[in-house]
Design a protein around this motif. Sequence first.
Motif, mmCIF file in Angstrom:
data_model
loop_
_atom_site.group_PDB
_atom_site.id
_atom_site.type_symbol
_atom_site.label_atom_id
_atom_site.label_comp_id
_atom_site.label_asym_id
_atom_site.label_seq_id
_atom_site.Cartn_x
_atom_site.Cartn_y
_atom_site.Cartn_z
ATOM 1 N N PHE A 296 27.468 -33.700 -2.782
ATOM 2 C CA PHE A 296 26.880 -34.976 -3.200
ATOM 3 C C PHE A 296 25.692 -35.340 -2.307
ATOM 4 C CE2 PHE A 296 30.605 -37.222 -5.590
ATOM 5 C CZ PHE A 296 30.555 -36.220 -6.555
ATOM 6 N N LEU A 297 25.862 -35.190 -0.986
ATOM 7 C CA LEU A 297 24.766 -35.504 -0.069
ATOM 8 C C LEU A 297 23.592 -34.550 -0.270
ATOM 9 C CD1 LEU A 297 26.593 -36.295 3.301
ATOM 10 C CD2 LEU A 297 25.570 -37.907 1.693
ATOM 11 N N ALA A 298 23.888 -33.278 -0.554
ATOM 12 C CA ALA A 298 22.810 -32.318 -0.821
ATOM 13 C C ALA A 298 22.030 -32.713 -2.074
ATOM 14 C CB ALA A 298 23.386 -30.909 -0.971
ATOM 15 N N ALA A 299 22.738 -33.206 -3.081
ATOM 16 C CA ALA A 299 22.064 -33.655 -4.305
ATOM 17 C C ALA A 299 21.160 -34.853 -4.005
ATOM 18 C CB ALA A 299 23.091 -34.014 -5.367
ATOM 19 N N VAL A 300 21.648 -35.778 -3.183
ATOM 20 C CA VAL A 300 20.826 -36.929 -2.789
ATOM 21 C C VAL A 300 19.608 -36.460 -2.009
ATOM 22 C CG1 VAL A 300 20.760 -39.054 -1.423
ATOM 23 C CG2 VAL A 300 22.782 -38.510 -2.791
ATOM 24 N N TYR A 301 19.802 -35.495 -1.127
ATOM 25 C CA TYR A 301 18.689 -34.958 -0.337
ATOM 26 C C TYR A 301 17.616 -34.370 -1.248
ATOM 27 C CZ TYR A 301 16.154 -31.839 2.829
ATOM 28 O OH TYR A 301 15.178 -31.194 3.535
ATOM 29 N N ILE A 302 18.039 -33.651 -2.256
ATOM 30 C CA ILE A 302 17.079 -33.038 -3.186
ATOM 31 C C ILE A 302 16.348 -34.105 -3.993
ATOM 32 C CG2 ILE A 302 16.920 -31.615 -5.270
ATOM 33 C CD1 ILE A 302 19.202 -29.901 -4.059
ATOM 34 N N LEU A 303 17.058 -35.142 -4.398
ATOM 35 C CA LEU A 303 16.471 -36.167 -5.267
ATOM 36 C C LEU A 303 15.632 -37.187 -4.510
ATOM 37 C CD1 LEU A 303 19.521 -36.837 -7.622
ATOM 38 C CD2 LEU A 303 17.435 -35.558 -8.175
ATOM 39 N N LEU A 304 15.890 -37.360 -3.214
ATOM 40 C CA LEU A 304 15.139 -38.353 -2.445
ATOM 41 C C LEU A 304 13.674 -37.960 -2.321
ATOM 42 C CD1 LEU A 304 17.206 -39.478 0.686
ATOM 43 C CD2 LEU A 304 16.197 -40.956 -1.046
ATOM 44 N N PRO A 305 12.746 -38.899 -2.509
ATOM 45 C CA PRO A 305 11.344 -38.611 -2.201
ATOM 46 C C PRO A 305 11.122 -38.629 -0.702
ATOM 47 C CG PRO A 305 11.583 -40.889 -2.873
ATOM 48 C CD PRO A 305 12.939 -40.257 -3.034
#
Length: 538
Positions: A296-305
């Motif tokens: 989940f955190l990796a997905a947030v990392y990818i999606l964050l600008p």
Amino acid sequence: MNGGTLHWWQTRWFVAAMALLAAVPLLWPDIAPLVDLPGHMGRYRVQLEIGRQPWLNQWYDFRWQVIGNLGIDLLIVPLAPLIGLEPAVKLIVLTIPVLTVTGLLWIAREVHGRIPATALFALPLAYSYPFQFGFVNFALSMAWALNLFALWLRLGRYDRVALRTAIFVPLSCILWVCHTFGWGVLGVLAFSGELIRQRDRGHGWVHAFWRAGIGCIPLALPMVMMVLWRSGDHVTGQTADWFNWRWKINWVQMVLRDRWMAFDLASVTVMFLILLKGVRDERIEYSRNLALSALFLAAVYILLPRIVFGSAYADMRLAPYVLAIALIGLRPKRGLSFRGAATFAALGLAFFGVRIAAGTYSNWLYDRDYDRTLAALDHIPERARLVTFVGRRCIDDWESSRLEHVAGLALERKLAYANDQWSMAGGQLLTVNYRAAGRFAHDPSEIVTGRRCRGQWWRPISTALKLLPRDAFDYVWMVKPPAYDPALTRGMTPIWRDGSSVLFRIDDRRPIISPEEYERLTRPIRRPPPAEPSRIAI
């Protein structure tokens, strides 16, 4: 792992020892050598003194408001009058790696029942690059978020959901005020943990997903605070630079960036080798709970600008915590012998110890640079109108000087004007209103280079000296500047020097260039991408 005798790395004494060990690199320096911290300390001094020194209003505007970035700003209010501002900041900053270590080990204990030996390899991330960069409110909120997630898991394990609901409503609000990032990460971790808890209670994925969302409602109140904060007319700052893959990869490589590039990259490689063992070694497995949290955190990392609300390096800040959660998610299977687990624990302890020893030596070297540079302040009177120029290269050297915001210490110690303060309404409590300084009023006017750097606002040293409004300042402090033409300092008297660093008193306030050249140098140019990171020097 719940039964049997505790091994040495699973005891409370060991956790306490690791937490104390995490504090060692920050014990010697008077000021933690974190890139942005001196600039923040200048703001803290204005915060404490502007009521008693109203003339500071000529330079700065400071207004208390509820924003999601107030961690240390609030903590120094009771502490600074008791022990002084610098000791208060040092004490608070020192707790950040300590709390990060306790949070990681506590989470591992709650998820696995015992602390797995592999969890020790995550502990060096207490000194991750975002912390070294000086994102102190962020790092403090993340340290608290880890410990609060462990508490969330513990209360869920004992099925104390009503108590968890009651205490996490105020705790989530406090965490948000410390820094919004910590609150957001806690929400992601709590949701993933609750999702697995609901699955373990026999619910299907859809039903578990729904119940996990309902269970996280106690964490939702700060969303109202966020809307109120970001909807004000005073708020500035853009959100930009999505999916910058080159830098997302770089941030992962730089999670332990400090001083020695080869050493730091080798350390990151060790961490990834440990993660790989969880995939390939039949004796080690991943916890479903923390594996899902890491995903989940990796997905947030990818999606964050890269830039959120005008604040740069938003995605970079999350990278070390994705890696940390993944590392503490590893655990031995039942087939792993005590000797094998003890070997992992010994290697993990040695790994952490080596990183701590290197960090301690690195901070000692940075502290020596601080002492030499700050000797200039003995020659600056209080309330001086000081402009500071700190030299750097266009290429981003792996080892930072940690002096980029040293001007903030002139403000903190001498109440001198500092042109390194951030001035972004809604993002900080302080904004700059010293109009006479013009283009040299705030960050990044303190950074100067040998030539114009592509995609940056930094000025070449020659341009900065030519455009400087001499009538707005009394002193020019140049800290390790690039080479420049001495003729550009005509009318200035050097009153302190250490190597290439020099402090000038401005005696002749007349401009040194003609109006025509001034107009040519200030002609508008195409706006560069905001806060674009420099290329790494390898």
